[in-house]
Design a protein around this motif. Structure first.
Motif, PDB file in Angstrom:
ATOM      1  N   ARG A  99      -4.908  -3.667  -6.923  1.00 28.62           N
ATOM      2  CA  ARG A  99      -4.773  -2.290  -6.425  1.00 28.62           C
ATOM      3  C   ARG A  99      -5.729  -1.973  -5.285  1.00 28.62           C
ATOM      4  O   ARG A  99      -5.752  -0.836  -4.793  1.00 28.62           O
ATOM      5  N   THR A 100      -6.524  -2.933  -4.840  1.00 23.91           N
ATOM      6  CA  THR A 100      -7.498  -2.678  -3.779  1.00 23.91           C
ATOM      7  C   THR A 100      -6.811  -2.527  -2.425  1.00 23.91           C
ATOM      8  O   THR A 100      -5.674  -2.977  -2.225  1.00 23.91           O
ATOM      9  N   MET A 101      -7.522  -1.911  -1.473  1.00 24.80           N
ATOM     10  CA  MET A 101      -6.979  -1.753  -0.126  1.00 24.80           C
ATOM     11  C   MET A 101      -6.783  -3.104   0.556  1.00 24.80           C
ATOM     12  O   MET A 101      -5.876  -3.264   1.366  1.00 24.80           O
ATOM     13  N   GLU A 102      -7.636  -4.078   0.243  1.00 22.15           N
ATOM     14  CA  GLU A 102      -7.507  -5.406   0.855  1.00 22.15           C
ATOM     15  C   GLU A 102      -6.150  -6.016   0.517  1.00 22.15           C
ATOM     16  O   GLU A 102      -5.463  -6.577   1.381  1.00 22.15           O
ATOM     17  N   VAL A 103      -5.746  -5.907  -0.742  1.00 25.63           N
ATOM     18  CA  VAL A 103      -4.429  -6.399  -1.142  1.00 25.63           C
ATOM     19  C   VAL A 103      -3.336  -5.546  -0.508  1.00 25.63           C
ATOM     20  O   VAL A 103      -2.331  -6.070  -0.004  1.00 25.63           O
ATOM     21  N   SER A 104      -3.527  -4.227  -0.507  1.00 26.61           N
ATOM     22  CA  SER A 104      -2.530  -3.323   0.083  1.00 26.61           C
ATOM     23  C   SER A 104      -2.263  -3.656   1.543  1.00 26.61           C
ATOM     24  O   SER A 104      -1.129  -3.566   2.026  1.00 26.61           O
ATOM     25  N   ASN A 105      -3.303  -4.056   2.256  1.00 30.81           N
ATOM     26  CA  ASN A 105      -3.163  -4.356   3.682  1.00 30.81           C
ATOM     27  C   ASN A 105      -2.374  -5.633   3.954  1.00 30.81           C
ATOM     28  O   ASN A 105      -1.937  -5.856   5.088  1.00 30.81           O
ATOM     29  N   ALA A 162      -0.402   9.328   1.374  1.00 29.58           N
ATOM     30  CA  ALA A 162      -1.745   8.831   1.671  1.00 29.58           C
ATOM     31  C   ALA A 162      -2.793   9.578   0.843  1.00 29.58           C
ATOM     32  O   ALA A 162      -3.741   8.968   0.328  1.00 29.58           O
ATOM     33  N   LYS A 163      -2.620  10.883   0.687  1.00 26.55           N
ATOM     34  CA  LYS A 163      -3.569  11.673  -0.113  1.00 26.55           C
ATOM     35  C   LYS A 163      -3.531  11.244  -1.573  1.00 26.55           C
ATOM     36  O   LYS A 163      -4.590  11.143  -2.232  1.00 26.55           O
ATOM     37  N   ARG A 164      -2.364  10.946  -2.104  1.00 22.09           N
ATOM     38  CA  ARG A 164      -2.258  10.486  -3.486  1.00 22.09           C
ATOM     39  C   ARG A 164      -2.967   9.145  -3.661  1.00 22.09           C
ATOM     40  O   ARG A 164      -3.650   8.916  -4.656  1.00 22.09           O
ATOM     41  N   LEU A 169      -7.645   5.917  -5.595  1.00 21.86           N
ATOM     42  CA  LEU A 169      -8.712   4.954  -5.355  1.00 21.86           C
ATOM     43  C   LEU A 169     -10.097   5.554  -5.600  1.00 21.86           C
ATOM     44  O   LEU A 169     -10.971   4.912  -6.204  1.00 21.86           O
ATOM     45  N   THR A 170     -10.311   6.781  -5.141  1.00 22.33           N
ATOM     46  CA  THR A 170     -11.615   7.412  -5.346  1.00 22.33           C
ATOM     47  C   THR A 170     -11.864   7.689  -6.821  1.00 22.33           C
ATOM     48  O   THR A 170     -13.013   7.631  -7.284  1.00 22.33           O
ATOM     49  N   ALA A 171     -10.799   7.989  -7.563  1.00 20.94           N
ATOM     50  CA  ALA A 171     -10.943   8.220  -9.008  1.00 20.94           C
ATOM     51  C   ALA A 171     -11.418   6.955  -9.719  1.00 20.94           C
ATOM     52  O   ALA A 171     -12.054   7.025 -10.778  1.00 20.94           O
ATOM     53  N   LYS A 172     -11.099   5.803  -9.126  1.00 25.88           N
ATOM     54  CA  LYS A 172     -11.543   4.522  -9.693  1.00 25.88           C
ATOM     55  C   LYS A 172     -12.904   4.099  -9.162  1.00 25.88           C
ATOM     56  O   LYS A 172     -13.379   3.009  -9.466  1.00 25.88           O
ATOM     57  N   GLY A 173     -13.514   4.970  -8.345  1.00 27.85           N
ATOM     58  CA  GLY A 173     -14.833   4.668  -7.808  1.00 27.85           C
ATOM     59  C   GLY A 173     -14.818   3.764  -6.598  1.00 27.85           C
ATOM     60  O   GLY A 173     -15.862   3.227  -6.203  1.00 27.85           O
ATOM     61  N   CYS A 176     -13.182   4.347   0.106  1.00 27.00           N
ATOM     62  CA  CYS A 176     -11.991   4.264   0.962  1.00 27.00           C
ATOM     63  C   CYS A 176     -12.006   5.356   2.023  1.00 27.00           C
ATOM     64  O   CYS A 176     -12.746   6.328   1.930  1.00 27.00           O
ATOM     65  N   ASN A 177     -11.168   5.164   3.040  1.00 27.67           N
ATOM     66  CA  ASN A 177     -11.093   6.068   4.177  1.00 27.67           C
ATOM     67  C   ASN A 177      -9.673   6.621   4.295  1.00 27.67           C
ATOM     68  O   ASN A 177      -8.709   5.866   4.316  1.00 27.67           O
TER      69      ASN A 177
END
Length: 233
Positions: A99-105, A162-164, A169-173, A176-177
């Motif tokens: 679920r990380t941004m690195e994988v998302s990218n 994007a807001k969701r 992600l922030t809820a998981k600590g 992110c930008n």
């Protein structure tokens, strides 16, 4: 819970970060169906590529990935604490890592590879052959289960999605930008909609659900009504 002899296949397709997985998981739990997160399967393949050096700054080594596909085993196991299935890659729980941004990218280019999609589709069809499943992804109603009794195509504005994703992600600590996430959402839309193999598109007989301004409860009520119409007639 629906009667066993009246179970159907529910295909939920749509754009990234529309909340497809959340609604599909909740719907499956409500119906006593099996939930299959196809997006998680492609994310797991992407994570495997990152770990094995198949995915580098120069792109994807497709020949190496083709040779390694037979070594990739993806499964789902129920998490007793959450009541939802976690994703396992070769026996290891990778639910958080995928679920990380690195994988998302990187997931969209990996998912666009023909032999990767063919392998995943074969697995998905086996998982859903006995019906009583809710499956979400990009090509469930068009490719994986074109005869699904209920097809839903989910959409929302890029900004809302994007807001969701940012909130998740922030809820998981996770650090992110918002602008990076919005750019990622738009780029994934572009890749998913224009790829040569199984591009994202609405099935002709799918119902559109724009959930930009809907609550989770409103979505659930709408989905349950669609299920009732197809299992009680």
């Amino acid at each position: 819970m629906e009667a066993k002899n009246n179970r159907i296949v529910i295909a939920i397709d749509g754009f990234s970060s529309c909340g497809k997985s959340t609604m599909a998981k909740d719907l499956a739990k409500e119906l006593g169906y099996i939930y299959i997160d196809t997006g998680a399967m492609y994310r797991a393949v992407t994570l495997y590529c990152m770990r094995q050096g198949i995915l580098t700054g120069n792109g994807i080594d497709q020949e190496l990935l083709r040779c390694k596909m037979k070594d990739i085993s993806i499964s789902f196991r129920l998490n007793d604490a959450t009541g939802r299935p976690d994703t396992y890659l070769n026996g290891e729980c990778v639910e958080n890592e995928i679920r990380t941004m690195e994988v998302s990218n990187h997931v969209s280019p990996v998912a666009a590879i023909g032999f990767v999609r063919e392998a995943m589709v074969r697995q998905q069809r086996v998982l859903g052959k006995d019906k009583g499943v809710v499956m979400d992804g990009r090509d469930i109603g068009t490719v994986v289960f074109p005869d699904a009794e209920l097809k839903v195509f989910v959409t929302a504005t890029a900004e809302v999605r994007a807001k969701r994703r940012y909130d998740e992600l922030t809820a998981k600590g996770m650090d992110c930008n918002m602008e990076e996430i919005l750019a990622n959402v738009r780029e994934r839309d572009r890749i998913d909609s224009t790829r040569e193999i199984s591009p994202l598109r609405k099935a002709d007989d799918a119902i559109i659900l724009d959930n930009s301004n809907m609550t989770i409860q409103e979505q659930k009520a709408w989905l349950m009504e669609q299920v009732r119409e197809r299992t009680t007639n």
